[in-house]
Design an enzyme around this catalytic site. Structure first.
Site, short mmCIF file in Angstrom:
data_model
loop_
_atom_site.label_atom_id
_atom_site.label_comp_id
_atom_site.label_asym_id
_atom_site.label_seq_id
_atom_site.Cartn_x
_atom_site.Cartn_y
_atom_site.Cartn_z
N ASN A 132 0.75 -1.57 0.13
CA ASN A 132 0.22 0.09 0.11
C ASN A 132 0.54 1.34 -0.01
O ASN A 132 0.32 2.36 -0.36
CB ASN A 132 -0.64 0.22 1.26
CG ASN A 132 -2.58 -0.87 1.15
OD1 ASN A 132 -2.09 -1.62 0.90
ND2 ASN A 132 -3.01 -0.12 0.98
N GLY A 183 2.07 2.18 -3.58
CA GLY A 183 0.57 1.78 -4.65
C GLY A 183 0.50 3.48 -4.02
O GLY A 183 0.08 4.62 -5.35
N GLU A 189 -2.72 -3.26 -6.91
CA GLU A 189 -3.43 -4.80 -6.54
C GLU A 189 -2.48 -4.56 -5.37
O GLU A 189 -0.86 -4.73 -5.56
CB GLU A 189 -2.73 -6.51 -7.24
CG GLU A 189 -3.75 -6.33 -7.80
CD GLU A 189 -5.67 -6.21 -7.58
OE1 GLU A 189 -5.62 -6.28 -6.77
OE2 GLU A 189 -6.70 -5.75 -8.38
N CYS A 212 -1.25 -12.11 -0.73
CA CYS A 212 -2.40 -10.90 -0.65
C CYS A 212 -3.42 -11.32 -0.23
O CYS A 212 -4.20 -10.61 0.41
CB CYS A 212 -1.69 -9.48 -1.82
SG CYS A 212 -2.36 -9.69 -3.40
#
Ligand code: UN1
Length: 511
Positions: free
Chosen positions: A242, A245, A262, A296
């Site tokens: 994250n 991301g 993702e 994940c």
């Protein structure tokens, strides 16, 4: 095209691998290399790979940009044929590549070979998709107008992939990118560059023209950063953390590019009192522990009805404590090491912290160093009971073999607890009650929903992705891949005026 071998040479019996740029294998401009080691035995050097930098990225993007027009105009049928051939080439090497995957990533041989087989299936799937219609025909307000859409590639796409599925994830990004006419610069995780080399070899040998697929290995800061900032890159697909991301979102917001993310998960498996307990146990343990929990989609929260939670937790403990943890090349091994020492230490630290936060440790609990496991990145499969759903262990992704049990009173509380995290990737429910199953499907905030099966797994023909913080509201795989890797063109075609209409206009007779 005949590609020169990816190996730049051997030194002391260890192979050296280059980048693939413009149809050729070549070393990094700096000549620098980095090492890739076996996480089961840090003395085992898998290979040396190009430690690339900005100059290599610029050359790869230039090659991809130069190849873009030719590849866009190559027929979809021809692109399909190349993917099909690459599938056959990779299939002929499944055992070898699966072994190499296990050696560099640490998942068991069964999983390594299974994942490589999955990559073959994905290539075949997109060879088929490339032949499907991509546009739509619409009625127009004017009856003579031919009104339709066609899909066109984005251009140069950056594919940035994680180490945990080192051949399946690159394949499910690269195969549709190529199928729909994009050219690619591929930056794989530094922990698993050999699988990336093997995938690129198969595609190059299948006949991809030079520049259509380029591989640049190296560190995220040295390769990923200049790659995503390059204005010629019009699409970015990323699977990973994250934190990264979030950085990508900022970069793209400033310069404009299509972005697919993702990210993490904190996936729940809810076990209701009416569930088939044996069945649920097997799926919860596999979902949590296979690949040492480094998916994940892994199950990290078992949310169990209070009526069942005591005996269910005890049976989880038995199963988890009994897992065979060791060299992933051995057939009896069920759980291999974590991907590297850094991750093993990080997860051991999280286990320590969860214990201090008040979760009750009932299996595992830290590093394993006996029986030769001191040479590898081993962490014991770990089970916590009495987990507070709002604690760090209940909220944050650990990415390791750690499962926490949370007790709830019935279905409504289970779903509420399951949803009370920032992630929403996958979720499972174990029940025999159809009504509850349907209510769960309606109420759960997750992009992938399972009833009576584990949270992990992704078939190539259906969309894959998460809700909330797990994704970017886009999906991968299946027909969803087409949405990401193409852009729409809407076409109005009207017939030219008839000769009569032209003559009338000339004589001033008609409007
Ligand atoms: C799977 O569960 O088989 O990085 C696939 C990950 C996911 C893929 C999971 N993007 O773990």
């Amino acid at each position: 095209m005949v590609a020169a071998p990816s190996r730049a040479g051997t030194a002391g019996g260890v192979e050296t691998y280059g980048n693939f740029v413009g149809g050729e294998w070549r070393p990094a401009a700096s000549g620098d290399l980095f090492e890739n080691r076996n996480p089961a035995d840090r003395d085992d050097l898998v290979g040396r790979f190009a430690a690339s930098g900005e100059e290599d990225v610029r050359a790869a993007v230039a090659a991809a940009a130069e190849a873009a027009e030719g590849w866009r105009l190559t027929s979809a049928i021809a692109r399909s044929g190349i993917l099909l051939k690459a599938a056959a080439i990779l299939e002929s090497r499944v055992q070898q590549v699966g072994r190499e995957l296990t050696r560099e990533e640490g998942k068991t041989l069964k999983e390594g070979i299974g994942e490589t087989t999955r990559a073959v299936q994905i290539l075949r799937y997109y060879a088929g998709e490339a032949q499907q219609p991509t546009g739509e025909h619409y009625p127009s307000m004017s009856p003579a107008t031919l009104l339709y859409t066609q899909r066109e590639p984005l251009g140069v796409v950056a594919v940035i992939t994680p180490w945990n599925f080192p051949i399946a994830i690159p394949t499910w990004k690269i195969a549709p990118a190529l199928a729909y006419g994009n050219t690619v610069v591929f930056k794989p995780a530094s922990l698993t560059p050999l699988c990336a080399v093997r995938l690129v070899e198969a595609l190059a040998e299948a006949g991809l023209p030079p520049g259509v697929l380029n591989l640049v290995t190296g560190a995220a800061s040295a390769v990923g950063d200049p790659l995503v900032r390059d204005e010629r890159v019009t699409g970015i697909t990323f699977t990973g953390s994250n934190a990264v991301g979030g950085e990508l979102r900022k970069i793209v917001a400033e310069r404009g590019a299509k972005l697919q993310l993702e990210l993490g998960g904190k996936n729940p498996a809810i076990v209701l009192a009416d569930a088939d307990v044996d069945h649920a146990l097997g799926h919860v343990v596999n979902g949590a522990m296979m690949s040492a929990g480094q998916k994940c989609t892994a199950t990290s929260r078992a949310i169990v009805d209070r009526e069942l939670v005591g005996p269910f937790t005890e049976r989880l403990r038995e199963r988890i404590a009994g897992l065979v943890v060791g060299d992933p090349q051995r057939p009896e091994t069920q759980i291999g090491p974590l991907v590297d020492e850094g991750n093993a230490e990080r997860v051991a630290g999280e286990i320590e912290r969860a214990t201090q936060d008040g979760a009750r440790l009932i299996a595992g609990g830290g590093r394993l160093t006996d029986n030769g496991r001191g040479r590898g990145a081993y962490v014991a499969p770990t089970l916590f009971a009495d987990v507070d759903p709002d604690s760090r262990l209940g909220q944050e992704e650990l990415f390791g073999p750690v499962l926490g049990v949370i007790a709830v009173d019935g279905m409504d509380e289970a779903v509420a607890v399951a949803n009370r995290v920032r992630f929403g990737l996958s979720a499972s429910l174990f029940t025999r009650d159809l009504g509850r199953a349907l209510a769960f499907v309606q109420g759960i905030q997750a992009g992938i929903v399972h009833v009576n099966s584990e949270t992990a797994g992704a078939e190539p023909q259906v969309p894959f992705g998460g809700m909330k913080g797990s994704s970017s509201y886009s999906r991968e795989q299946g027909k969803a891949a087409r949405d990401f890797f193409t852009q729409l063109k809407t076409v109005y075609i009207d017939p030219p005026p008839t000769p009569v209409a032209v003559a009338e206009r000339r004589s001033g007779g008609a409007a």
